[in-house]
Design an enzyme around this catalytic site. Structure first.
Site, PDB file in Angstrom:
ATOM      1  N   LYS A 174     -67.004   1.115 -38.013  1.00 25.17           N
ATOM      2  CA  LYS A 174     -67.011  -0.348 -37.863  1.00 25.17           C
ATOM      3  C   LYS A 174     -66.826  -0.715 -36.393  1.00 25.17           C
ATOM      4  O   LYS A 174     -66.233   0.051 -35.646  1.00 25.17           O
ATOM      5  CB  LYS A 174     -65.841  -0.957 -38.660  1.00 25.17           C
ATOM      6  N   ARG A 190     -67.170   1.533 -53.225  1.00 20.87           N
ATOM      7  CA  ARG A 190     -67.924   1.754 -54.471  1.00 20.87           C
ATOM      8  C   ARG A 190     -67.895   3.220 -54.889  1.00 20.87           C
ATOM      9  O   ARG A 190     -67.987   3.542 -56.065  1.00 20.87           O
ATOM     10  CB  ARG A 190     -69.339   1.205 -54.322  1.00 20.87           C
TER      11      ARG A 190
HETATM   12  N1  BES Z   1     -63.864  -2.929 -46.906  1.00 17.95           N
HETATM   13  C1  BES Z   1     -65.190  -3.295 -46.570  1.00 17.95           C
HETATM   14  C2  BES Z   1     -65.527  -4.715 -46.983  1.00 17.95           C
HETATM   15  C3  BES Z   1     -64.825  -5.832 -46.267  1.00 17.95           C
HETATM   16  C4  BES Z   1     -65.385  -6.409 -45.156  1.00 17.95           C
HETATM   17  C5  BES Z   1     -63.649  -6.325 -46.753  1.00 17.95           C
HETATM   18  C6  BES Z   1     -64.749  -7.453 -44.529  1.00 17.95           C
HETATM   19  C7  BES Z   1     -63.017  -7.376 -46.134  1.00 17.95           C
HETATM   20  C8  BES Z   1     -63.563  -7.943 -45.021  1.00 17.95           C
HETATM   21  C9  BES Z   1     -66.195  -2.387 -47.253  1.00 17.95           C
HETATM   22  O1  BES Z   1     -65.777  -1.086 -47.473  1.00 17.95           O
HETATM   23  C10 BES Z   1     -67.398  -2.336 -46.381  1.00 17.95           C
HETATM   24  O2  BES Z   1     -67.279  -1.874 -45.288  1.00 17.95           O
HETATM   25  N2  BES Z   1     -68.501  -2.822 -46.879  1.00 17.95           N
HETATM   26  C11 BES Z   1     -69.703  -2.859 -46.122  1.00 17.95           C
HETATM   27  C12 BES Z   1     -70.841  -2.567 -47.066  1.00 17.95           C
HETATM   28  C13 BES Z   1     -72.146  -2.326 -46.367  1.00 17.95           C
HETATM   29  C14 BES Z   1     -72.090  -1.050 -45.574  1.00 17.95           C
HETATM   30  C15 BES Z   1     -73.223  -2.254 -47.413  1.00 17.95           C
HETATM   31  C16 BES Z   1     -69.851  -4.252 -45.523  1.00 17.95           C
HETATM   32  O3  BES Z   1     -69.477  -5.226 -46.167  1.00 17.95           O
HETATM   33  O4  BES Z   1     -70.303  -4.343 -44.380  1.00 17.95           O
HETATM   34 ZN    ZN Z   2     -66.151   0.141 -45.737  1.00 18.46          ZN
END
Ligand code: BES
Ligand code: ZN
Ligand code: ZN
Length: 497
Positions: A277, A352
């Protein structure tokens, strides 16, 4: 915090502050519910500063009449407005009372229940207790050198005045169980990820089993390898602390009672893994365990309240998601618990993977009648719904309706998004049964479409709380930081089952 019900004359209260709740009249001044305080309140209202509008507060320092001084130094009046008073109106009023109180030095409070607002006394006591306890929450564990002048006051004792003690006590007990569970979930989420690791979920589960008569099973890495919980193991590869899967069982004692399975995402820190991230705001990813915290807290509430007619199993799969020499890589293929193979296109879509294993394991092991999972799953749900509503997706209309109603009742509103075979096509992989992400489109739906592959035909609801678990809609009873969203929704669902 001590909290109890009293039927003694509020005017004789000798604690730090007396709190009154009043409706806004069509004309004139709000009516003071405590005769002994009426004169002083009328005097304060003459300032023109207070009409009783919803959320309005008036703090005054009453002086007793000759020979009959009032027992307390401070009085706080909270407006309930002129519209219909609902559970949420009272929760918010309780929260407003806390916000105003914590700006003073008062720690012992008497709240006079507004018993004439068109709701049962039980509901009034329950909702107000929820608002007061939720609003009194603070987390200062790691602030050791703060200026005493800047530290907010803390509430140590709340007494609810009611003319109907039995009903009020029953309402208080319900509100208290729910709000204290939310405190527990907020505490877990506030802890930094270098303290709250997967082992802590396991320890909390084991302790809860002992203190509240639940059954706890902790699956560690060796058990996971044996069982084939390879999604959880794969996400854990980059981390130096082992994963856990904590299973808590509440049995109501009736053989034929239905079983509800709750699964919460317990990602104690989500860096994204190799699909790292961006750095800005990454510290917030310690909150990626809020779904797991909610499930644990609900199990605590059930252990204390012991509702009849339903068995509940709570499962929290937990790991960190970090890059490291052994970390899972984009393009890797993993065989999950139910035998389906997944091409991991993006290691940041890790929630997931661990939920899929937990759901498939839970469904196969406990054969539940219904399943609800709760997870900070997608940033996309924030794009869709902002911070005001939780995303809800379901394979069953009846269960979806029940959860939506429970969410409304709890003041944690959710909004249903669609599922459908057309979306499933987006997860087709060239090399495996499915891939874990596609392009950005319909991100929240795709997360749920993925999970749906792991619940078989069981009625299932997925709650995406990425937008509501923290930075939630500003509310008097939800301080900054983790909201504990879902705790009271799931508890309302179980109570109504
Ligand atoms: N934990 C994150 C989702 C999230 C993002 C929670 C912002 C709270 C605030 C999750 O594991 C994630 O990173 N999801 C990705 C999915 C994508 C790679 C399809 C996302 O939301 O960017
Ligand atoms: Zn994630
Ligand atoms: Zn995550």
């Amino acid at each position: 915090m001590k909290i109890s019900v009293s039927t003694k004359d509020p005017a004789a209260y000798t604690g730090d502050m007396i709190i009154l709740f009043v409706r806004q009249p069509a004309k004139g001044q709000p009516v003071c519910p405590v005769p002994g305080l009426a004169k002083a309140m009328a005097q304060a209202c003459l300032s023109g500063d207070f009409q009783g509008r919803e959320g309005q507060t008036l703090l005054f320092y009453p002086i007793g009449g000759k020979g009959r001084p009032l027992g307390t130094r401070r009085a706080l009046v909270i407006g309930l407005g002129k519209d219909e008073v609902k559970r949420e109106t009272l929760r918010q009023a309780g929260g407003s009372a806390c916000c105003a109180t914590m700006k003073t030095k008062a720690t012992k409070l008497l709240a006079v229940l507004p018993e004439d607002v068109g709701l049962a006394v039980l509901v009034v006591a329950e909702s107000l207790a929820e608002g007061l306890i939720l609003g009194a929450y603070q987390f200062h564990k790691y602030q050791k050198f703060t200026d005493p002048d800047e530290t907010p006051g803390a509430i140590s004792e709340i007494t609810l005045f009611s003319s109907r003690a039995t009903e009020a006590r029953r309402g208080l007990a319900r509100g208290r169980v729910a709000a204290e569970a939310a405190w527990v979930a907020r505490d877990m989420a506030n802890e930094p990820a270098n303290y709250w690791t997967p082992a802590h979920f396991a320890r909390f589960g084991r302790d809860l089993a002992k203190s509240d008569g639940l059954k706890c099973t902790v699956l560690g890495k060796p058990e996971m390898i044996k069982l084939g919980l390879n999604g959880l193991l794969a996400i854990n590869q980059g981390s130096s602390v082992p994963p856990t899967m904590t299973v808590l069982e509440y049995r109501c004692g009736t053989k034929k009672a239905p079983t509800l399975l709750l699964v919460g995402k317990g990602l104690t820190f989500d860096s994204g893994g190799i699909s790292l991230k961006p750095g800005v705001g990454m510290e917030e990813m310690k909150y990626d365990m809020c779904g797991g915290a909610a499930v644990m807290a609900v199990m605590q509430a059930l252990g204390r309240e012991r509702p009849r007619g339903v068995n509940v199993v709570g499962i929290v799969p937990s790991t960190e998601n970090l890059p490291g020499p052994a970390a899972l890589k984009p393009g890797d293929v993993v065989t999950l618990y139910n035998g389906k193979t997944v091409e991991v296109v993006n290691t940041d879509a890790e929630g997931r993977m661990i939920l899929a294993d937990a759901l498939a394991y839970g469904v196969a092991t406990f054969k539940p009648d219904a399943v609800v999972d709760i997870a900070t799953l997608t940033g996309a749900v924030i794009v869709a719904l902002g911070h005001h509503r939780t995303g809800l997706l379901a394979n069953d209309d009846a269960l979806a309706a029940r959860v939506l109603t429970a969410a409304d009742e709890a003041g944690e509103p959710a909004w249903r998004l669609p599922l459908g075979p057309e979306y499933r096509k987006q997860l087709k992989s060239q090399v495996a049964d499915l891939k874990n992400v596609d392009k950005r489109d319909a991100g929240t739906i795709l997360g749920a479409v993925f999970l749906q592959e792991f619940v078989a035909e069981t009625p299932w609801v997925h709650l995406d709380i990425a937008g509501t678990a923290w930075n939630y809609t500003e509310k008097s009873y939800i301080p900054k930081g983790p909201s504990a969203v879902g705790v009271r929704t799931l508890l309302a669902l179980v109570r109504s089952y």
